[in-house]
Motif scaffolding. Structure first.
Motif, PDB file in Angstrom:
ATOM      1  N   GLY A  40       0.815  -1.214   0.000  1.00 26.29           N
ATOM      2  CA  GLY A  40       0.000   0.000   0.000  1.00 26.29           C
ATOM      3  C   GLY A  40       0.846   1.260   0.000  1.00 26.29           C
ATOM      4  O   GLY A  40       0.526   2.241  -0.675  1.00 26.29           O
ATOM      5  N   GLY A  44       0.944   3.999  -2.882  1.00 29.26           N
ATOM      6  CA  GLY A  44       0.574   5.351  -2.500  1.00 29.26           C
ATOM      7  C   GLY A  44       1.642   6.388  -2.773  1.00 29.26           C
ATOM      8  O   GLY A  44       1.376   7.594  -2.702  1.00 29.26           O
ATOM      9  N   GLY A  55      -2.025   4.742   1.856  1.00 29.13           N
ATOM     10  CA  GLY A  55      -1.870   3.427   1.244  1.00 29.13           C
ATOM     11  C   GLY A  55      -1.385   2.393   2.235  1.00 29.13           C
ATOM     12  O   GLY A  55      -1.842   1.243   2.238  1.00 29.13           O
TER      13      GLY A  55
END
Length: 93
Positions: A40, A44, A55
């Motif tokens: 994530g 991100g 994220g």
């Protein structure tokens, strides 16, 4: 900590003692959270530092839930009579 419970196989009816452990669920949750947060954060990065933080948080939560569900499969009892893996009845796990 593990507990002994007596269960009956839903497929063949064979009764046996099972050691209830949550090690697979715990390891899956922690591993999934770490992997999800890492992926994530990398995804991100396109949105800058704030995107990386969002994220990592979202990926960590999704990874933890997915890892916990996957790890739960390792904690399920397997019938020594017929080999079927099944989920413990409510209240025993």
């Amino acid at each position: 900590m593990s507990n002994k419970v007596f269960v009956h196989c839903p497929a063949c009816g064979f009764g046996f003692v099972h050691m209830v452990e949550n090690s697979g669920k715990s390891a899956g949750g922690v591993g999934g959270a770490a992997a999800g947060a890492t992926l994530g954060a990398k995804a991100g990065l396109l949105g800058g530092p704030a995107g990386a933080l969002l994220g990592a948080a979202a990926g960590g939560i999704i990874g933890a839930v997915t890892g916990k569900n996957f790890g739960d499969k390792f904690d399920r009892p397997r019938c020594p009579g017929c080999g079927v893996k099944f989920q413990l009845p409510e209240g025993l796990g």
